[in-house]
Scaffold this motif. Structure first.
Motif, PDB file in Angstrom:
ATOM      1  N   GLN A 206      26.631 -19.787  59.822  1.00  0.00           N
ATOM      2  CA  GLN A 206      27.826 -20.689  59.862  1.00  0.00           C
ATOM      3  C   GLN A 206      27.381 -21.870  58.783  1.00  0.00           C
ATOM      4  O   GLN A 206      28.331 -22.281  58.223  1.00  0.00           O
ATOM      5  CB  GLN A 206      27.547 -21.157  61.404  1.00  0.00           C
ATOM      6  N   TRP A 207      26.204 -22.258  58.782  1.00  0.00           N
ATOM      7  CA  TRP A 207      25.697 -23.637  58.097  1.00  0.00           C
ATOM      8  C   TRP A 207      25.877 -23.125  56.446  1.00  0.00           C
ATOM      9  O   TRP A 207      26.142 -23.687  55.494  1.00  0.00           O
ATOM     10  CB  TRP A 207      24.518 -24.142  58.272  1.00  0.00           C
ATOM     11  N   ARG A 208      25.441 -21.689  56.036  1.00  0.00           N
ATOM     12  CA  ARG A 208      25.242 -21.280  54.508  1.00  0.00           C
ATOM     13  C   ARG A 208      26.935 -21.199  54.419  1.00  0.00           C
ATOM     14  O   ARG A 208      27.142 -21.739  53.164  1.00  0.00           O
ATOM     15  CB  ARG A 208      24.832 -19.820  54.782  1.00  0.00           C
ATOM     16  N   GLU A 209      27.833 -20.983  55.206  1.00  0.00           N
ATOM     17  CA  GLU A 209      29.062 -20.864  54.719  1.00  0.00           C
ATOM     18  C   GLU A 209      29.582 -22.227  54.388  1.00  0.00           C
ATOM     19  O   GLU A 209      30.415 -22.811  53.619  1.00  0.00           O
ATOM     20  CB  GLU A 209      29.877 -20.422  55.778  1.00  0.00           C
ATOM     21  N   ALA A 210      29.192 -23.143  55.161  1.00  0.00           N
ATOM     22  CA  ALA A 210      29.568 -24.701  54.890  1.00  0.00           C
ATOM     23  C   ALA A 210      28.854 -25.120  53.532  1.00  0.00           C
ATOM     24  O   ALA A 210      29.696 -25.744  52.747  1.00  0.00           O
ATOM     25  CB  ALA A 210      29.119 -25.432  56.191  1.00  0.00           C
TER      26      ALA A 210
END
Lengths: 270, 381
Positions: A206-210
């Protein structure tokens, strides 16, 4: 065999890269009790030893920041914290004497930001906060806000051209941080005191996407909210490099230091 | 469930009625009583430690007792486990910080009910009691022994060597020092599992409430009842000090400074997790005797978080009156000091990562005394 050598070389270069990656610590305080326990010489030593090339420093009261500016002018980027002592985080927005305190300091010293300050929801509508926002406008300063999303909305409503660094990215989920970043082009997000963006050095999806959607908007910070936590700066820099090395190099460098430089309009590092 | 609800309602009404008769009497709300009941019954059921094949074995307990009280195991031959964990001093030493070969950084934790821990030590650097039992033996600042020394002492003592063989089925293996040391740790753990605090006035009160026994409940001192209302109510102390052993078994920044001297800090849980992850002596490791590796998920899953820096174990509150001074560094001498610390806690030292757990209570003098009376009631006297 060649593959093994190539893999080994890759691991070595990744490790060296992680060691060398400069850090811009975007969330650090040197408040009165820290000054009491750790002299500015020691603080400068900690920052240098940790590979922190730049740091957005604020303090309650402002003396700590000014001491550090003198002792580590090449590292410290001063911010003006609107607190005379640390105990004012929950009351300052109702204290009109804060305005005089901030205005006086703005006359005497050079700053790049106001903050980190704590303000939630309707706190932003108080005369004190509205004046702080106005001062940021007059002096072209970044606002470093420990706030919820509603307060961030209210800051931009009051001053649509504001530059805002969202402390701890509001302690909200990455999906919500992304919504806010989509909404405001002048909003940046610090990751201080959050441990949810990686799992043992691996960036969570989820953070990688952000980070991939907004590679230019995130940054790291230690948040030395208690004086002892200055002895955590080195650990923090090391663990930050570990999870940043799990990202593409250009994104890692942006989060590590380039985004903070851009946000604060500083000369870019080489 | 309905019966229990009616009983509780009866108790509430009873207490309310008492309150009407005397305005100084406390009133425990239904929600406070619900929380209070979760802190018993006591003692909790004994279950053997599946990671320790000699847990509950009487011979192992006897061997462990002999080892625990033997100064010969230490490097200088003068210090036993009981030097710091003295049974006559609440299984601690009653010093602010322990004293090994040098003054230590932390308070010596009591061994009362030690078997109920999830993590061991102020920093939780072990996930089982047998590994924790070995740790001070080898620490240069504590008993300053080596594995070779310990095994040699046991092997050279006919009684200890025979007891070891009785328990583990073979003589101490001098060629495999680590295995032998772990076995000795398991025997010491078997002994420490027997250190259980007795029933306290609180337990009698709690059981009386559970049964709806008004007469028995009325024997509990009024000040302690008022203190209970604070503990389970406004103070929300039960957020961390929960369950029959009055601890959630985890770690918290309690607002106690953790500088050790100029430029030195006690990193607490943050460093403890590092040591735990580096240890072979965990529930996930080969030395656990449990084929199912029960509980190994904890060490596999735990990782150091920013918040862990400067966090320390939430201690049990049982038999507190025997284990002063308090906090990880023994910096608070009395229970009243502890209550006043939390009552006026410096929240600026804490980080509000989500809901703030600790907040100043601003207790008045009587409330402080009431809360102390409640805490004292958790001891066996």
């Amino acid at each position: 065999m060649l593959r093994l050598i190539a893999l080994f070389s890759l691991l070595l270069s990744a490790s060296a890269y992680a060691e060398e990656l400069p850090i811009f610590d975007s969330h650090i305080h040197y408040s009165h009790d820290a000054v009491e326990f750790l002299p500015p010489e020691k603080i400068a030593e900690i920052l240098k030893k940790s590979g922190v090339k730049k740091a957005l420093v604020s303090s309650s009261d402002d003396r700590g920041t000014q001491l550090l500016v003198k002792h580590a002018p090449d590292i410290v980027v001063p911010a003006l914290r609107p607190y005379r002592k640390r105990g004012e985080t929950g009351s300052w927005m109702h204290d009109p004497t804060i305005i005089e305190y901030v205005e006086d300091l703005l006359k005497r010293h050079k700053y790049h930001a106001i903050g980190e300050f704590h303000a939630f929801d309707e706190d932003i509508e108080t005369p004190v906060l509205q004046r702080i926002i106005q001062l940021a406008k007059e002096h072209d300063l970044l606002l470093h806000a420990h706030s919820d999303a509603d307060a961030v909305d209210r800051i931009f409503k009051a001053y649509p051209e504001a530059r805002v660094l969202w402390a701890h990215s509001g302690f909200v989920r990455p999906e919500r941080v992304r919504e806010m970043l989509r909404k405001y082009k002048n909003l940046w997000a610090d990751l201080a005191f959050r441990s949810d963006h990686d799992d043992n050095g691996k960036v969570v999806p989820q953070w990688r996407e952000a980070f991939e959607e907004f590679p230019d908007r995130f940054m790291v910070g230690t948040d030395t909210f208690a004086p002892e936590r200055w002895l955590y700066v080195e650990d923090h820099a090391r663990t930050s490099r570990a999870w940043l090395s799990d990202l593409p190099k250009d994104i890692a460098e942006k989060i590590a230091f380039r985004n903070a430089e851009t946000m604060l309009r500083l000369q870019p590092s080489q | 469930m309905r019966v229990a609800g009616r009983l509780l309602a009866l108790v509430v009404l009873t207490l309310l009625a008492t309150g009407t008769a005397n305005s100084a009497e406390p009133v425990l709300s239904q929600s406070q009583i619900d929380k209070l009941l979760l802190h018993g019954p006591w003692p909790v059921q004994w279950d053997r430690d599946p990671s320790n094949r000699v847990s509950g074995n009487p011979n192992a307990i006897a061997l462990g007792r002999d080892l625990f009280f033997s100064p010969k195991l230490s490097g200088n031959g003068k210090m036993s486990c009981a030097t710091c964990h003295h049974p006559g001093r609440g299984w601690t030493d009653r010093l602010p910080q322990g004293l090994g070969t040098t003054k230590l950084d932390r308070n010596t934790q009591s061994l009362f009910n030690v078997r109920l821990n999830r993590w061991f030590g102020w920093d939780g650097q072990n996930d089982n009691l047998w590994a924790q039992s070995i740790r001070p033996l080898l620490d240069p600042k504590e008993m300053n022994a080596s594995a070779g020394h310990v095994v040699k002492v046991v092997n050279g003592d006919p009684e200890l060597a025979e007891a070891y063989e009785n328990v583990f089925g073979a003589a101490p293996d001098t060629a495999n020092l680590e295995l032998t040391l772990v076995n000795l740790g398991k025997a010491m753990a078997a002994f420490q599992e027997t250190i259980v605090s007795g029933r306290s006035p609180f337990d009698a009160f709690r059981d009386a409430l559970a049964k709806g026994d008004e007469k028995a409940a009325s024997a509990y001192p009024a000040a302690a009842k008022r203190g209970a209302a604070l503990f389970f109510g406004r103070g929300n102390c039960t957020f961390c000090h929960t369950g029959p052993n009055f601890t959630n078994g985890e770690f918290q920044d309690a607002g106690v400074p953790y500088f050790l001297g100029p430029g030195r800090v006690d990193k607490g849980r943050y460093a403890g997790i590092g040591k735990l992850k580096a240890s072979k002596l965990t529930l996930a490791g080969d030395y656990s005797d449990d084929p199912a590796k029960t509980g190994a998920w904890k060490v596999r899953g735990v990782r150091a978080l920013h918040r862990n820096f400067g966090e320390f174990k939430v201690p049990s509150l049982r038999n507190l009156t025997q284990t002063a001074p308090y906090m990880h560094n023994g910096s608070l001498a009395t229970l009243e000091d502890v209550v006043r610390h939390y009552s006026e806690i410096d929240v600026e030292r804490l980080h509000a990562d989500g809901t703030r757990v600790l907040a100043p209570l601003h207790l008045n003098d009587r409330e402080v005394k009431d809360l102390v009376a409640f805490l004292e009631s958790l001891s066996t006297g």
